[in-house]
Design an enzyme around this catalytic site. Structure first.
Site, PDB file in Angstrom:
ATOM      1  N   GLU A  36       0.813  -1.221   0.000  1.00 36.06           N
ATOM      2  CA  GLU A  36       0.000   0.000   0.000  1.00 36.06           C
ATOM      3  C   GLU A  36       0.847   1.272   0.000  1.00 36.06           C
ATOM      4  O   GLU A  36       0.428   2.286  -0.537  1.00 36.06           O
ATOM      5  CB  GLU A  36      -0.958   0.010   1.197  1.00 36.06           C
ATOM      6  CG  GLU A  36      -2.112  -0.966   1.082  1.00 36.06           C
ATOM      7  CD  GLU A  36      -3.125  -0.581   0.021  1.00 36.06           C
ATOM      8  OE1 GLU A  36      -3.531   0.586  -0.026  1.00 36.06           O
ATOM      9  OE2 GLU A  36      -3.513  -1.472  -0.763  1.00 36.06           O
ATOM     10  N   GLU A  45      -1.250   9.404  -1.019  1.00 33.60           N
ATOM     11  CA  GLU A  45      -1.680   8.858  -2.298  1.00 33.60           C
ATOM     12  C   GLU A  45      -1.198   9.732  -3.450  1.00 33.60           C
ATOM     13  O   GLU A  45      -1.327  10.957  -3.422  1.00 33.60           O
ATOM     14  CB  GLU A  45      -3.210   8.774  -2.323  1.00 33.60           C
ATOM     15  CG  GLU A  45      -3.775   8.158  -3.565  1.00 33.60           C
ATOM     16  CD  GLU A  45      -5.291   7.995  -3.493  1.00 33.60           C
ATOM     17  OE1 GLU A  45      -5.830   7.301  -4.357  1.00 33.60           O
ATOM     18  OE2 GLU A  45      -5.917   8.576  -2.584  1.00 33.60           O
ATOM     19  N   ASN A  90     -13.572   8.301   7.085  1.00 33.59           N
ATOM     20  CA  ASN A  90     -12.477   7.563   7.728  1.00 33.59           C
ATOM     21  C   ASN A  90     -11.609   8.488   8.579  1.00 33.59           C
ATOM     22  O   ASN A  90     -11.189   8.115   9.679  1.00 33.59           O
ATOM     23  CB  ASN A  90     -11.623   6.833   6.691  1.00 33.59           C
ATOM     24  CG  ASN A  90     -12.277   5.573   6.201  1.00 33.59           C
ATOM     25  OD1 ASN A  90     -12.882   4.825   6.961  1.00 33.59           O
ATOM     26  ND2 ASN A  90     -12.170   5.326   4.903  1.00 33.59           N
TER      27      ASN A  90
END
Length: 166
Positions: A36, A45, A90
């Protein structure tokens, strides 16, 4: 591989707190966060503004809790940390559970300690230890990624890590 050993030693008490103490749990957890984070290179990201726009509107934005009236939520709440926590919902839940304000300070997830904490939080919330105990990499990958993106690489890391955590 040395980064995995470094992190597993440095955060041993946190790993223990979240029950990641067995060969299978350690191997699965580190295989996932290695993939990840691009082998620990990225705590934010990657993607252009156009790429991150997908988080601003439509079903994905709604699923992530991003607000359509705030055109910047996709950029602000992009994936961060070792498991790439994504979306306002989140960030809010993580903030509530940890007592750290990631909503107003999302860049805090780009710090190693918070990247690890958020990954452990996510792992725990999704009850992934039970799938690690079953050596079920496909279910773990699906719960983290939403699909099977990078499954082969995750499997390769898992094989490596099973050898070092013996």
């Amino acid at each position: 591989m040395s980064k995995v050993l470094e992190l597993s030693n440095k955060y041993k008490s946190l790993l223990t707190k979240y029950g990641i103490t067995t060969l299978l749990r350690l191997s699965h957890f580190f295989a996932q966060i290695t993939h990840e984070s691009g082998n620990f290179k990225y705590l934010k990201e990657l993607g252009s503004d156009a790429y991150l726009d997908k988080y601003d509107t439509g079903e994905l934005a709604k699923k992530l809790g991003n607000t359509p009236e705030d055109d910047n939520d996709g950029q602000k709440y992009r994936g961060r940390g070792y498991i790439q926590i994504t979306g306002l919902s989140n960030y809010k839940e993580l903030s509530k559970d940890t007592g750290i304000d990631f909503v107003n300070n999302p860049e805090l997830l780009e710090q190693e300690v918070n990247a690890m904490l958020s990954a452990l939080w996510f792992w725990n919330k999704r009850k992934l230890n039970q799938f690690a105990d079953l050596d079920d990499i496909k279910t773990i990958t699906k719960k983290i990624n939403g699909g099977y993106n990078g499954l082969k690489e995750r499997q390769d890391y898992l094989t490596q890590y099973k050898k070092i955590f013996i």
